[in-house]
Scaffold this motif. Structure first.
Motif, PDB file in Angstrom:
ATOM      1  N   THR A  96      -2.958   0.592  -4.583  1.00  0.00           N
ATOM      2  CA  THR A  96      -3.980  -0.392  -4.953  1.00  0.00           C
ATOM      3  C   THR A  96      -5.067  -0.542  -3.886  1.00  0.00           C
ATOM      4  O   THR A  96      -6.114  -1.132  -4.149  1.00  0.00           O
ATOM      5  CB  THR A  96      -3.351  -1.779  -5.186  1.00  0.00           C
ATOM      6  OG1 THR A  96      -2.734  -2.238  -3.973  1.00  0.00           O
ATOM      7  CG2 THR A  96      -2.331  -1.720  -6.315  1.00  0.00           C
ATOM      8  N   GLU A  97      -4.779  -0.029  -2.679  1.00  0.00           N
ATOM      9  CA  GLU A  97      -5.693  -0.185  -1.542  1.00  0.00           C
ATOM     10  C   GLU A  97      -5.962  -1.661  -1.260  1.00  0.00           C
ATOM     11  O   GLU A  97      -7.075  -2.076  -0.927  1.00  0.00           O
ATOM     12  CB  GLU A  97      -7.007   0.568  -1.792  1.00  0.00           C
ATOM     13  CG  GLU A  97      -6.797   2.070  -1.978  1.00  0.00           C
ATOM     14  CD  GLU A  97      -8.102   2.816  -2.182  1.00  0.00           C
ATOM     15  OE1 GLU A  97      -8.997   2.292  -2.884  1.00  0.00           O
ATOM     16  OE2 GLU A  97      -8.233   3.915  -1.623  1.00  0.00           O
ATOM     17  N   ARG A  98      -4.903  -2.455  -1.397  1.00  0.00           N
ATOM     18  CA  ARG A  98      -4.954  -3.894  -1.086  1.00  0.00           C
ATOM     19  C   ARG A  98      -3.807  -4.230  -0.144  1.00  0.00           C
ATOM     20  O   ARG A  98      -2.777  -3.548  -0.117  1.00  0.00           O
ATOM     21  CB  ARG A  98      -4.796  -4.752  -2.354  1.00  0.00           C
ATOM     22  CG  ARG A  98      -5.639  -4.351  -3.544  1.00  0.00           C
ATOM     23  CD  ARG A  98      -7.112  -4.643  -3.317  1.00  0.00           C
ATOM     24  NE  ARG A  98      -7.941  -4.049  -4.363  1.00  0.00           N
ATOM     25  CZ  ARG A  98      -8.447  -4.728  -5.390  1.00  0.00           C
ATOM     26  NH1 ARG A  98      -8.185  -6.020  -5.527  1.00  0.00           N
ATOM     27  NH2 ARG A  98      -9.210  -4.121  -6.280  1.00  0.00           N
ATOM     28  N   ASN A  99      -3.983  -5.316   0.579  1.00  0.00           N
ATOM     29  CA  ASN A  99      -2.857  -5.861   1.311  1.00  0.00           C
ATOM     30  C   ASN A  99      -1.914  -6.517   0.304  1.00  0.00           C
ATOM     31  O   ASN A  99      -2.356  -7.112  -0.677  1.00  0.00           O
ATOM     32  CB  ASN A  99      -3.344  -6.890   2.341  1.00  0.00           C
ATOM     33  CG  ASN A  99      -2.242  -7.333   3.281  1.00  0.00           C
ATOM     34  OD1 ASN A  99      -1.337  -6.552   3.584  1.00  0.00           O
ATOM     35  ND2 ASN A  99      -2.302  -8.565   3.737  1.00  0.00           N
ATOM     36  N   VAL A 100      -0.617  -6.387   0.516  1.00  0.00           N
ATOM     37  CA  VAL A 100       0.376  -6.965  -0.389  1.00  0.00           C
ATOM     38  C   VAL A 100       1.348  -7.802   0.434  1.00  0.00           C
ATOM     39  O   VAL A 100       1.865  -7.336   1.454  1.00  0.00           O
ATOM     40  CB  VAL A 100       1.145  -5.881  -1.174  1.00  0.00           C
ATOM     41  CG1 VAL A 100       2.165  -6.527  -2.106  1.00  0.00           C
ATOM     42  CG2 VAL A 100       0.181  -5.001  -1.964  1.00  0.00           C
ATOM     43  N   ARG A 101       1.597  -9.010  -0.009  1.00  0.00           N
ATOM     44  CA  ARG A 101       2.533  -9.904   0.673  1.00  0.00           C
ATOM     45  C   ARG A 101       3.718 -10.210  -0.237  1.00  0.00           C
ATOM     46  O   ARG A 101       3.550 -10.462  -1.429  1.00  0.00           O
ATOM     47  CB  ARG A 101       1.841 -11.217   1.066  1.00  0.00           C
ATOM     48  CG  ARG A 101       0.670 -11.044   2.030  1.00  0.00           C
ATOM     49  CD  ARG A 101       1.128 -10.663   3.413  1.00  0.00           C
ATOM     50  NE  ARG A 101       0.008 -10.595   4.352  1.00  0.00           N
ATOM     51  CZ  ARG A 101      -0.433 -11.628   5.061  1.00  0.00           C
ATOM     52  NH1 ARG A 101       0.153 -12.805   4.935  1.00  0.00           N
ATOM     53  NH2 ARG A 101      -1.446 -11.484   5.889  1.00  0.00           N
ATOM     54  N   PHE A 102       4.909 -10.217   0.347  1.00  0.00           N
ATOM     55  CA  PHE A 102       6.122 -10.594  -0.374  1.00  0.00           C
ATOM     56  C   PHE A 102       6.296 -12.101  -0.261  1.00  0.00           C
ATOM     57  O   PHE A 102       6.333 -12.658   0.823  1.00  0.00           O
ATOM     58  CB  PHE A 102       7.337  -9.869   0.213  1.00  0.00           C
ATOM     59  CG  PHE A 102       8.625 -10.134  -0.521  1.00  0.00           C
ATOM     60  CD1 PHE A 102       9.436 -11.204  -0.166  1.00  0.00           C
ATOM     61  CD2 PHE A 102       9.036  -9.323  -1.561  1.00  0.00           C
ATOM     62  CE1 PHE A 102      10.629 -11.453  -0.836  1.00  0.00           C
ATOM     63  CE2 PHE A 102      10.222  -9.557  -2.237  1.00  0.00           C
ATOM     64  CZ  PHE A 102      11.014 -10.626  -1.876  1.00  0.00           C
TER      65      PHE A 102
END
Length: 333
Positions: A96-102
């Motif tokens: 996605t070329e995004r930062n992802v947070r859990f």
């Protein structure tokens, strides 16, 4: 790319503030709209009749965040699952070329509310709470974990201690039985819908005690705090694999055919281009050799599904329990 960390409370509150404007726009645009919606909340429309919320017609309401928030279902030890999901989070970030947070959620109702308020973009909802997420939060189920041959799902299993003297459902009369939570499919709703046909009625023939989770139900059976418990097969199998209980100490007295397992969803108002990238990430992820693959034994990949077809049996069970997809019913858990 840096390794994302579980989403902290301060960051989550900040995101909540940033989401208020698009949520307000959504409410103003669609809440008053005269549109088909079936069981969906008045925030949403369902013009195409597929039982899930439509993408807003106004492009200004499409969400396209730089940081995506991902949550898995409530579990006993969220920290463990944060690590287990890390390989997938890394893959999702790359695609996605995004930062992802859990985001570690504490309850099904909190998870649904997070997506409803715009604070949660991608989520795995447990089987029973999935219809609540669809109807109250605009969740769009699109994937399940499955095998290469397309098989997926889990069963409802009723466990008791090996020395309990309980050998069949009829033996539960007068006993203390752990259900998980009111919205759980295998942990509550399915037993209430299915057991009466088998001659045993929860709350009438045995005492129902809500444990809070499948993990707690199972551990309570092992400790003999409960006489028996209906639980999801996939949960107790993972517990056994981690050595959380000794399978020789328990036995199964009843098991159903397979139900669909955890649904993976995106928020209905995400930009269509972003949705395609999210789907690409799910359907190209290779479980082999990852912590996620080790945890979910027998799972090879994510497989595509749709809510209208694959949740029909669950909706039938919930209808038999007179379930209403309201915030009040969800908060009962």
């Amino acid at each position: 790319m840096t390794t994302p960390k579980p989403f902290g409370r301060s960051a989550l509150n900040s995101l909540a503030l940033s989401s208020l404007l698009p949520l307000a726009l959504l409410i103003s645009a669609q809440a008053q709209a005269d549109c088909p919606r079936g069981d969906l909340d008045t925030l949403f429309c369902d013009e195409d009749g597929d039982m899930v919320a439509d993408l807003p017609a106004d492009e200004s309401e499409w969400a396209n965040p730089d940081t995506l928030i991902f949550a898995y279902t409530p579990v006993e030890d969220p920290a463990i699952y944060s690590d287990i999901w890390q390989p997938f989070i890394d893959h999702l970030q790359e695609v996605t070329e995004r930062n992802v947070r859990f985001f570690a959620v504490q309850s099904n109702s909190a998870q649904v509310e997070a997506m409803r308020s715009g604070r949660l973009h991608i989520a795995g909802f447990s089987t029973g709470p999935t219809p609540f997420a669809v109807n109250l939060a605009g969740a769009v189920p699109f994937a399940l974990m499955g095998s290469d041959d397309g098989q997926f799902g889990y069963t409802l299993q009723v466990y008791t201690h090996v020395d309990s003297g309980i050998d069949e459902l009829e033996d539960l009369r007068g006993k203390r039985v752990a259900h998980t939570s009111p919205t759980s499919n295998s942990g509550n709703l399915a037993p209430r819908a299915l057991f009466p046909e088998l001659g045993i009625v929860p709350d009438e023939d045995y005492e129902v005690v809500y444990s809070g989770s499948h993990d707690q139900s199972m551990l309570g059976v092992v400790a003999r705090d409960y006489d028996a418990a209906p639980v999801a097969s996939e949960v107790v199998e993972r517990m056994a694999a981690r050595g959380l209980y000794d399978p020789d100490e328990v036995k199964i007295i009843y098991e159903t055919d397979a139900f669909p397992t955890t649904s993976y969803n995106y928020a209905h108002n995400l930009h269509p281009d972003l949705v395609e990238k999210i789907k690409e990430a799910f359907f190209t992820f290779d479980f082999a050799g990852t912590a996620l693959g080790d945890e979910f034994e027998g799972v090879d990949k994510f497989i595509p599904i749709n809510y209208q077809e694959h949740w029909e049996m669950i909706r039938t069970i919930q209808a038999a329990n007179d379930v209403r997809y309201t915030r009040e019913d969800l908060e009962q858990e």
